[in-house]
Design an enzyme around this catalytic site. Structure first.
Site, short mmCIF file in Angstrom:
data_model
loop_
_atom_site.label_atom_id
_atom_site.label_comp_id
_atom_site.label_asym_id
_atom_site.label_seq_id
_atom_site.Cartn_x
_atom_site.Cartn_y
_atom_site.Cartn_z
N GLY A 1 35.95 23.36 24.59
CA GLY A 1 36.16 23.66 26.00
C GLY A 1 35.00 24.43 26.59
CB ALA A 2 34.46 25.66 30.05
CB SER B 1 34.41 26.56 23.31
OG SER B 1 33.44 25.52 23.27
CB SER C 1 25.66 24.94 24.04
OG SER C 1 26.10 23.93 24.93
CB ALA D 1 18.38 19.03 29.23
CB THR D 2 22.48 14.73 29.81
OG1 THR D 2 23.56 15.65 29.61
CG2 THR D 2 22.04 14.16 28.47
CG HIS E 1 21.76 26.71 27.85
ND1 HIS E 1 22.39 25.87 26.98
CD2 HIS E 1 22.74 27.36 28.53
CE1 HIS E 1 23.71 25.98 27.11
NE2 HIS E 1 23.95 26.88 28.05
#
Length: 331
Positions: A161-162, A164, A167, A184-185, A204
């Protein structure tokens, strides 16, 4: 660390005078100890690396180990690395050729900085490092090597989840690799239009090793087709959102072929994932665990991403779920 029961070595140097036949050299990579028998041991630095003096490993010749030394004369037999302090040191040493196919990487630093011995051992396995027991005697050159880290082709899907920690887990897995492409999309950051997104992207970037390559792209089929090193895709959710946008599926009255175009792109990505020659780790979003989305667009995204996750997961050697920073292997 004690060498041959004769003197101690640490990042700052040695305690006492090395006996005849031993040499101790301070190098940009750490403290290098060479024994009378020719064994070469490196106590690696914990700070950032200097600018590389040799080209990085860029390609994996067919049939090679994938991390053979660029300059064999620089390669050591054993490297002691404080992986709790700075795990990316392993990748840097492999990148420069100091750590090669016959180097045993020994992971130290399993203290309060890592939550448990089991977690420390899990991380070390991902990086191809050996975790010695307390008081264990190791020979240099080594007689025992750690289990090899995942070679390419190898596929890992990380879902969660967000916020979490998914990454962070993906990046952690690739810290020991000499060559990493970060795909990176998401949309390119524009501080003027969306400062929050730009700040998130910058966070990031700053936490990743400075020598990782970053490519802002949604053409994951091309990336997976040409890559031979390690690839980190972050993430499949933003990739799918871009595909749905390009097909017009977000519109109130989408084109008649919108669903077909999206499904075709999803199948194309799944095939590229299945046939890639790279060691690839992809991050995705876990959807459908909460309430049913209130909007048509939300329901479409949930349904398509849920299917994409199933398709990619079916073609993966590893699938893991990250929740509250903890990792659960899915079988």
């Amino acid at each position: 660390m004690t060498v041959d029961d004769r003197f101690r070595v640490h990042e700052g140097g040695v305690v006492g005078s090395p006996p005849p036949g031993y040499s101790v050299t301070h190098t940009p990579d750490g403290v290098l100890v060479e024994g009378a028998d020719g064994g070469r041991l490196l106590y690696a630095r914990t700070g950032p690396s200097p600018l590389p003096g040799v080209p990085p490993v860029r390609a994996r010749p067919e049939g090679s180990s994938g991390f053979s030394s660029v300059r064999p004369e620089r390669q050591v037999d054993m490297a002691i690395v404080d992986v709790a302090q700075r795990p990316e040191t392993i990748g840097e040493l492999r990148r420069s050729g100091v750590v090669g196919a016959t180097t045993a990487v020994v992971a130290v630093g399993g203290d309060h900085r890592v939550r448990s011995p089991q977690e420390f051992a899990r991380r070390a396995r991902l990086w191809g490092a050996l975790v010695p027991g307390d008081g264990q005697v190791l020979s240099c050159p080594p007689t025992v090597w750690p289990r090899s880290r995942p070679p390419g082709p190898y596929r890992t899907l990380i879902t969660g989840g967000a916020r979490s920690g998914k990454s962070t887990e993906a990046e952690l897995r690739l810290m020991g690799e000499p060559q990493v492409l970060y795909a990176a999309t998401g949309p390119a950051p524009d501080p003027a239009k969306d400062p929050e997104w730009a700040e998130r992207v910058d966070r990031h970037v700053r936490r990743r090793p400075r020598w990782w390559d970053t490519e802002q792209t949604t053409d994951l089929v091309a990336v997976l087709g040409r890559s031979r090193g390690a690839v980190l895709v972050d993430c499949l959710g933003t990739w799918l959102a871009a595909v749905m946008d390009d097909a017009g599926l977000w519109e109130e009255s989408p084109p008649s072929d919108a669903e077909e175009r999206v499904e075709s792109a999803m199948r194309g990505l799944t095939e590229a994932w299945r046939t890639t020659r790279a060691y690839v780790v992809a991050v995705t979003n876990e959807v459908g665990s909460g309430v049913v989305p209130a909007t048509r667009a939300g329901r479409l995204f949930r349904d398509h991403l849920g299917r994409l996750n199933q398709w990619v997961g079916a073609e993966s050697e590893d699938v893991v779920l990250v929740a509250a920073g903890r990792v659960v292997e899915l079988t």
